[in-house]
Scaffold this motif. Sequence first.
Motif, short mmCIF file in Angstrom:
data_model
loop_
_atom_site.label_atom_id
_atom_site.label_comp_id
_atom_site.label_asym_id
_atom_site.label_seq_id
_atom_site.Cartn_x
_atom_site.Cartn_y
_atom_site.Cartn_z
N SER A 72 0.83 -1.20 0.00
CA SER A 72 0.00 0.00 0.00
C SER A 72 0.87 1.25 0.00
CB SER A 72 -0.92 0.00 1.23
OG SER A 72 -1.79 -1.10 1.20
N PHE A 73 1.93 1.21 0.79
CA PHE A 73 2.83 2.37 0.86
C PHE A 73 3.53 2.59 -0.48
CE2 PHE A 73 6.94 4.36 1.86
CZ PHE A 73 6.50 5.52 2.48
N ASN A 74 4.00 1.51 -1.09
CA ASN A 74 4.68 1.64 -2.39
C ASN A 74 3.75 2.20 -3.45
OD1 ASN A 74 7.20 0.73 -1.57
ND2 ASN A 74 6.70 -1.42 -1.95
N ASN A 75 2.50 1.79 -3.42
CA ASN A 75 1.53 2.31 -4.37
C ASN A 75 1.24 3.79 -4.11
OD1 ASN A 75 -0.57 1.84 -6.53
ND2 ASN A 75 -1.90 2.47 -4.86
N TRP A 76 1.25 4.16 -2.83
CA TRP A 76 0.98 5.54 -2.43
C TRP A 76 2.07 6.50 -2.90
CZ3 TRP A 76 2.42 8.47 2.38
CH2 TRP A 76 1.61 9.60 2.55
N PRO A 84 15.52 11.18 -7.21
CA PRO A 84 16.74 11.06 -6.40
C PRO A 84 16.38 10.94 -4.92
CG PRO A 84 16.96 12.81 -8.02
CD PRO A 84 15.52 12.37 -8.06
N ILE A 85 17.26 10.35 -4.15
CA ILE A 85 16.94 9.97 -2.79
C ILE A 85 16.49 11.17 -1.95
CG2 ILE A 85 19.37 10.12 -2.10
CD1 ILE A 85 16.66 7.77 -0.67
N THR A 86 17.18 12.30 -2.06
CA THR A 86 16.80 13.46 -1.25
C THR A 86 15.43 13.99 -1.65
OG1 THR A 86 18.07 14.86 -2.76
CG2 THR A 86 19.16 14.15 -0.71
N LYS A 87 15.16 14.02 -2.94
CA LYS A 87 13.85 14.48 -3.42
C LYS A 87 12.77 13.48 -3.04
CE LYS A 87 11.04 17.15 -5.68
NZ LYS A 87 10.62 18.46 -5.10
N LEU A 88 13.10 12.20 -3.08
CA LEU A 88 12.15 11.14 -2.68
C LEU A 88 11.72 11.33 -1.23
CD1 LEU A 88 10.73 8.36 -2.95
CD2 LEU A 88 12.92 7.31 -2.34
N VAL A 89 12.70 11.50 -0.34
CA VAL A 89 12.39 11.66 1.08
C VAL A 89 11.55 12.91 1.31
CG1 VAL A 89 13.40 12.11 3.36
CG2 VAL A 89 14.43 10.40 1.85
N ASP A 90 11.89 14.00 0.63
CA ASP A 90 11.15 15.25 0.83
C ASP A 90 9.72 15.13 0.29
OD1 ASP A 90 11.39 17.99 1.84
OD2 ASP A 90 10.98 18.57 -0.23
N THR A 91 9.56 14.41 -0.81
CA THR A 91 8.21 14.21 -1.36
C THR A 91 7.35 13.38 -0.42
OG1 THR A 91 9.08 14.34 -3.62
CG2 THR A 91 6.92 13.32 -3.34
N ILE A 92 7.93 12.33 0.15
CA ILE A 92 7.19 11.50 1.10
C ILE A 92 6.84 12.32 2.34
CG2 ILE A 92 7.34 9.49 2.62
CD1 ILE A 92 9.10 8.17 0.49
N ARG A 93 7.78 13.13 2.81
CA ARG A 93 7.50 14.00 3.96
C ARG A 93 6.31 14.91 3.68
NH1 ARG A 93 7.55 18.95 4.62
NH2 ARG A 93 8.61 19.27 2.62
N ASN A 94 6.26 15.47 2.49
CA ASN A 94 5.17 16.37 2.14
C ASN A 94 3.84 15.62 2.06
OD1 ASN A 94 4.34 19.14 1.04
ND2 ASN A 94 3.60 17.75 -0.54
N GLN A 95 3.87 14.39 1.52
CA GLN A 95 2.63 13.61 1.44
C GLN A 95 2.10 13.27 2.82
OE1 GLN A 95 4.08 11.03 -2.39
NE2 GLN A 95 2.22 10.31 -1.41
N ILE A 96 3.00 12.85 3.72
CA ILE A 96 2.58 12.51 5.07
C ILE A 96 2.08 13.75 5.80
CG2 ILE A 96 3.34 11.61 7.31
CD1 ILE A 96 5.33 9.87 5.82
#
Length: 243
Positions: A72-76, A84-96
């Motif tokens: 479910s998380f991967n689909n989300w 890129p890893i830094t952008k990935l983490v920041d995007t997930i932070r924004n979604q949460i």
Amino acid sequence: MENGFKEHLIRKLGDCAYEPTVTGFHALLEELKRKGKQRAYNFLSGLELEHWANAYFRGQRYGEMTSNAAESFNNWIKEARNLPITKLVDTIRNQIMCQMSERRDIANKWNGIICPTFETNLQDSFNSSRSWNVSKANDDVFEVHSFPSVTVDVGRCVCSYYQWQINGFPCEHAVAAIQRSAYNLNDCVEKYFHVENYREAYAAAIFPIPSMEKPNFCSSDFIILPPIVKRLAGRPRKSRIPS
């Protein structure tokens, strides 16, 4: 034909997994083994019952039978996974951050004690059990004359059909018994399903990280070099000289 048979066995396995009573479970299990024959025996031989069968599970599933949180998380985050890893983490932070804020706002509008979805489930259970007769043994224990008839101990939150214990949420038999008792229905529902707990789960906030506060980007900082390999101690290998 083979795919249809496989899907049929999977459905039978699901029936076994969801069955709450030991007697009903073994009846369904024997049917699965009879129809699945050796393949069913081979598949089930290494599975411990308490890990997949409701009838032998001694915890509370809260209505959940799957462990696909990772899927479910991967689909989300599927749109962010290739960043890129830094952008990935920041995007997930924004979604949460956004999700927690949205759910906090929704929960603050609820006026009931039980979360709306489960409040509806209670009402459905009440409607389904209205035709059942309920006999009183004492202030806590009741017999619900459904098919089959079951014993409900409201004081201990126990139903002989075992569904109440598994979910932490009153089943139809329990609702019927609670309605004839001096207990409050909301008090018989696990705190997990209460609005108060839902609000508490999303009470904390994740704050923005403005780009102006982030360090300057330097591409050389993100170059991953190969690992340093040390030569093992010992005599050097002799090279072969072609004759």
